[in-house]
Scaffold this active site. Structure first.
Site, PDB file in Angstrom:
ATOM      1  N   ASP A 187     111.548  64.850 112.895  1.00 59.26           N
ATOM      2  CA  ASP A 187     110.411  65.680 112.537  1.00 59.26           C
ATOM      3  C   ASP A 187     110.294  65.656 111.006  1.00 59.26           C
ATOM      4  OD1 ASP A 187     108.377  67.655 112.706  1.00 59.26           O
ATOM      5  OD2 ASP A 187     109.862  69.225 112.383  1.00 59.26           O
ATOM      6  N   ASP A 189     108.341  68.435 108.812  1.00 57.52           N
ATOM      7  CA  ASP A 189     108.373  69.762 108.192  1.00 57.52           C
ATOM      8  C   ASP A 189     109.644  70.529 108.549  1.00 57.52           C
ATOM      9  OD1 ASP A 189     105.387  70.135 107.109  1.00 57.52           O
ATOM     10  OD2 ASP A 189     105.337  69.075 109.026  1.00 57.52           O
ATOM     11  N   ARG A 232      94.798  76.989 112.256  1.00 56.18           N
ATOM     12  CA  ARG A 232      95.268  76.910 110.868  1.00 56.18           C
ATOM     13  C   ARG A 232      94.437  75.916 110.059  1.00 56.18           C
ATOM     14  NH1 ARG A 232     101.403  75.595 111.756  1.00 56.18           N
ATOM     15  NH2 ARG A 232     100.578  74.806 113.734  1.00 56.18           N
ATOM     16  N   ASN A 346     107.991  72.759 119.186  1.00 50.63           N
ATOM     17  CA  ASN A 346     107.254  71.543 119.550  1.00 50.63           C
ATOM     18  C   ASN A 346     108.128  70.289 119.481  1.00 50.63           C
ATOM     19  OD1 ASN A 346     107.299  71.821 116.690  1.00 50.63           O
ATOM     20  ND2 ASN A 346     105.646  70.340 116.507  1.00 50.63           N
TER      21      ASN A 346
END
Length: 398
Positions: A187, A189, A232, A346
């Site tokens: 991932d 972030d 967002r 996620n």
């Protein structure tokens, strides 16, 4: 009649020529070596050799006598034990696992608690290895378990103990696939980098608090990822595209990220970043770190301004898992040979699909559901789970 073997154990000061002398004596007596292992802790040697005689057991006593003389000459203490073939087979057919203990310090209390849990489950520790230099920060146990042991239950007990002791504990099946990983998928972030990119963009756009609150709930799995992303991104409407470059220049890599990728590449691994963030950033990270693949969401930008929309399919949890499988198929590796690393809800489908799925400094809900989790400052600490020592990492990194 149960065939008998002899387990020889020699302990004493290490010096050159010991193995040559001992094995030479065994060869001269016509004995066969069934197993051998040696360790040296500082200057103290411990050598174990399991032998038998293919032609019978009548020649055992003369060899033991010769080895007693030899061990005295070498300054070693010799002990021997008779072992039956049935007992040997029971020991060699037991299920093997590796237990890795990792922390800022792995102290005696941690070792005592972990080894106590293993003993309570009738688990035998076959070998202990220190993977760090200097201070004891990572220890690896090779263990064998009874065939009927509930390993998942024991692992949960170990993880609970590790949390109270301030160390991370991982239990992996010892097999070829543990040492034959070929693809690492990460991932972006809060994993490869230390921030959530969308939160940084939101600060520039003046909607930082609103977006950060939604991000936190989404990463904890409280909100549908696709819906929360669209919500967002809509708040970023009107942000100038040059702000993305400004944010990228200030993104801090996670400590150890560059070293992790460097070592993986030199070992021949393929590397990928699959992010629920934005392609603008993953593409630049791919070029900067030399990654092989990069996938993320595409922000819609018209006339140099963010429209508040996303182009194409959203990279959510299900999409991440599918992309991992696609890369593995393209590279010709099995899912058992894949490592996946992430921190958010996620990422769970991706972590569950990989042979080794690691929750890195993850949210509480993610830690509870992931099979492996590490709460360490440096991303390259993950290499310990592959059995690499600190010395080997330094040698590979150059």
């Amino acid at each position: 009649m149960d065939h008998k073997m002899i387990l020889l154990t020699l302990i004493g000061p290490d010096r050159t020529g010991i193995i040559a002398a001992v094995t030479g004596q065994i060869a001269a007596a016509g004995a066969r070596i069934r197993d051998i292992e040696q360790t040296v802790t500082h200057t103290l040697l411990s050598l174990s050799v399991l032998i038998d005689f293919p032609t019978g057991e009548s020649d055992q006593k003369p060899l033991i006598k010769e080895l007693l003389f030899l061990s005295k000459e070498l300054g070693l203490d010799l002990d021997f034990q008779v072992i039956g073939e049935a007992e040997y087979r029971r020991k060699t057919t037991r299920h093997a696992y590796v237990v890795t203990i990792l922390g800022g310090e792995v102290n005696a209390a941690a070792l005592a608690r972990v080894s106590g849990i293993l003993a309570d489950n009738a688990v035998n520790i076959e070998r202990i290895s220190k993977l760090t230099q200097g201070q004891l920060r990572c220890v690896e146990f090779l263990i064998t378990t009874p065939p009927d042991l509930d390993v998942k239950s024991m692992t949960r007990t170990l993880l609970h103990a590790g949390a109270s002791l301030g160390v991370d504990i991982a239990v992996q099946k010892e097999s070829l696939y543990r040492r034959a990983k070929r693809l690492v998928v990460m991932d972006m972030d809060s994993t490869l980098i230390q921030v959530e990119v969308i939160d940084e963009l939101a600060r520039v756009a003046g909607v930082g608090e609103q977006v950060a609150a939604i991000t936190e709930r989404a990463m904890n799995g409280e909100l549908d990822f696709q819906g929360s992303l669209r919500e967002r991104v809509a708040l970023l409407k009107g942000l100038r595209a040059d702000a993305l470059e400004q944010v990228y220049r200030n993104i801090p890599l996670t400590p150890g990220a560059r070293n992790l990728v460097t070592i993986l590449k030199r070992l021949g691994y393929k590397t990928a970043v699959i992010s629920g963030g934005f392609k603008f950033f993953t593409d630049r990270l791919k070029d900067d770190l030399g990654l092989d693949y990069a996938y993320a969401n595409q922000l819609e930008i018209v006339d140099g301004v963010v429209t508040g929309g996303v182009v194409g399919p959203i990279v959510d949890g299900a999409r991440k898992a599918c992309l991992l499988e696609e890369i593995a198929e393209k590279e010709g590796v099995t899912l058992d040979q894949v490592i996946a690393i992430g921190d958010g809800a996620n990422d769970l489908p991706m972590l569950g699909r990989a042979g080794l799925g690691i929750a890195f400094n993850a949210k509480a809900r993610v830690r509870e559901q992931a099979d492996f989790h590490i709460n360490q400052q440096n991303l390259d600490s993950i290499l310990y789970l592959l059995g690499l020592s600190e010395r080997e990492m330094a040698e590979i990194a150059g």
